[in-house]
Design a protein around this motif. Structure first.
Motif, PDB file in Angstrom:
ATOM      1  N   CYS A   8       0.807  -1.072  -0.004  1.00 45.75           N
ATOM      2  CA  CYS A   8      -0.065   0.043  -0.006  1.00 45.75           C
ATOM      3  C   CYS A   8       0.827   1.458  -0.040  1.00 45.75           C
ATOM      4  N   ALA A  21      -8.387   5.151   3.498  1.00 45.70           N
ATOM      5  CA  ALA A  21      -8.797   4.207   4.714  1.00 45.70           C
ATOM      6  C   ALA A  21      -8.761   2.829   4.466  1.00 45.70           C
ATOM      7  N   TRP A  22      -9.216   2.456   2.966  1.00 47.90           N
ATOM      8  CA  TRP A  22      -9.192   0.990   2.759  1.00 47.90           C
ATOM      9  C   TRP A  22      -7.865   0.329   2.850  1.00 47.90           C
ATOM     10  N   GLN A  23      -6.776   1.016   2.591  1.00 45.49           N
ATOM     11  CA  GLN A  23      -5.381   0.572   2.614  1.00 45.49           C
ATOM     12  C   GLN A  23      -4.890   0.488   3.967  1.00 45.49           C
ATOM     13  N   PHE A  44      -7.175  -0.388   6.470  1.00 44.06           N
ATOM     14  CA  PHE A  44      -7.597  -1.398   6.916  1.00 44.06           C
ATOM     15  C   PHE A  44      -7.111  -2.819   6.532  1.00 44.06           C
ATOM     16  N   LEU A  45      -6.756  -2.718   5.555  1.00 42.30           N
ATOM     17  CA  LEU A  45      -5.989  -4.034   5.001  1.00 42.30           C
ATOM     18  C   LEU A  45      -4.721  -4.197   5.656  1.00 42.30           C
ATOM     19  N   THR A  85     -13.499   0.943  10.552  1.00 41.14           N
ATOM     20  CA  THR A  85     -14.906   0.462  10.021  1.00 41.14           C
ATOM     21  C   THR A  85     -15.673   1.826  10.157  1.00 41.14           C
ATOM     22  N   LEU A 136     -14.668   3.969   7.242  1.00 39.23           N
ATOM     23  CA  LEU A 136     -15.142   3.547   5.758  1.00 39.23           C
ATOM     24  C   LEU A 136     -16.680   3.658   5.669  1.00 39.23           C
ATOM     25  N   ARG A 156     -17.438   7.902   5.987  1.00 35.98           N
ATOM     26  CA  ARG A 156     -16.389   8.690   5.533  1.00 35.98           C
ATOM     27  C   ARG A 156     -15.844   9.692   6.247  1.00 35.98           C
TER      28      ARG A 156
END
Length: 363
Positions: free
Chosen positions: A28, A90-92, A94-95, A323, A326, A329
């Motif tokens: 990421c 945010a999704w990166q 989270f991963l 979470t 996500l 937002r």
């Protein structure tokens, strides 16, 4: 050798978890400043010339950590630094956090597949094996530890399940004590397997008192302590693959059920820290290589599940905030998040110290 394997097993659990964070963070495009096995100042250090990441071995064996730029609670972050953790989508983030527990689950699947495919799986049926022969009984000197009981008075018997032998003999589950009691004290013919050979032994039961002191019960006993033993079955590649995928799911259900019983008071908690885990690994590797691998599989699931708990300072606690971000937002208040994680780190540190002291029987 078992002690060395125990140390390597602890290191494996830590390295796998932190490697998940490391590789996904790099994927990421986050800057990873430090990769540490253990906590505290580094004893052994090596810096990667390609990425600048410092790999170190530290003296406090409570786990490990991956230090990603901008992830520390008190760290000042340049808003223009594209490599900093807070500045990535945010999704990166989270991963990156989820990758640690997920890698523990993946390692459990891989270990299970290698074990099932190369060694086989435990059979669904269980045999009566002799774990101890008590003195003062006719069985003493006739039966031995490790003997497998195949039949009682020519009637095949299993401790659990059903099985048909290649010779067509149908073995069914039965209660050994009831078979002995049915003879009413007459000699019992025991067919056993010892060193790969079948043999028949005649045992005369002896009446003894069992049960609670204030309510003893007179029963006929052979004077043995049986235990359940299984066969190892070759399941093939595809069955091994499918069962290895099911393994972490089944273990997660069992662990969650056990935690529920502890919370509701049905079971008593038995906490253990790094020393306890090391001791259990040493015992397991002493028993056999397979037993050590099985414990490694189980603790990989334990570590992955534990880190997913939505508690501050754990990966699960960070995932709760991510979470929220996500879904809404909107990023949670950084000061509140920092306070929550700081409090969690302090509580977790105290708990780990108490658990370790308990491992050394200080309490």
């Amino acid at each position: 050798m078992s002690y060395l394997l125990a140390i390597l097993s602890l290191g494996f659990l830590i390295v796998v978890h932190e490697a998940g964070h490391l590789f996904v963070a790099r994927w990421c495009k986050m800057r990873v400043d430090r990769f540490s096995i253990g906590f505290g100042p580094g004893i052994l250090k090596r810096t990667s010339k390609k990425t600048g990441t410092v790999f170190q071995l530290a003296p406090i064996p409570f786990g490990g950590f991956v230090e990603i730029r901008g992830m520390n609670i008190a760290e000042e972050v340049d808003p223009d630094d594209a490599l900093a953790y807070p500045n990535r989508p945010a999704w990166q983030r989270f991963l990156t956090i989820f990758a640690g527990p997920a890698t523990n689950y993946v390692s459990a699947i891989l270990l299970a597949f290698l074990l099932y495919n190369c060694h086989g799986e435990k059979s669904s049926w269980r045999w009566f094996n002799i774990a101890r022969v008590n003195e003062g009984f006719d069985a003493h000197g006739k039966l031995a530890v490790g003997d497998r009981i195949l039949a009682v008075d020519d009637q095949p018997i299993l401790a659990r399940g059903e099985w048909v032998s290649p010779e067509g003999v149908h073995y069914k589950q039965g209660v050994l004590r009831e078979r002995v009691a049915a003879k009413q004290g007459a000699p019992v013919k025991i067919t056993l397997l010892r060193d790969g050979k079948k043999q028949d032994v005649e045992i005369t039961p002896k009446r003894a008192f069992v049960g609670l002191p204030y309510r003893p019960e007179s029963v006929l006993l052979m004077g043995i302590v049986p235990t359940e033993q299984w066969d190892v079955v070759d399941v093939g590649f595809f069955r091994a693959f499918g069962d290895s995928l099911e393994y972490p799911i089944a273990q997660t259900k069992l662990i969650a059920g056990g935690l529920y019983d502890i919370i509701t008071g049905k079971e008593e908690a038995d906490p253990g820290g790094p020393k306890r885990i090391y001791d259990e690994f040493a015992k397991a590797w002493k028993v056999s290589f397979v037993t050590g691998i099985e414990l490694l599989m189980l603790l990989s699931v334990y570590l992955g599940l534990f880190n997913l708990f939505p508690l501050p300072a754990l990966d699960g606690g960070r995932l709760v905030f991510l979470t929220y971000e996500l879904v809404t937002r909107r990023r949670a208040n950084p000061k509140i998040e920092a306070m929550v994680h700081m409090g969690g780190i302090m509580v977790l540190g105290v708990v780990m110290i108490l658990v370790t002291l308990n491992d050394f029987h200080v309490f």
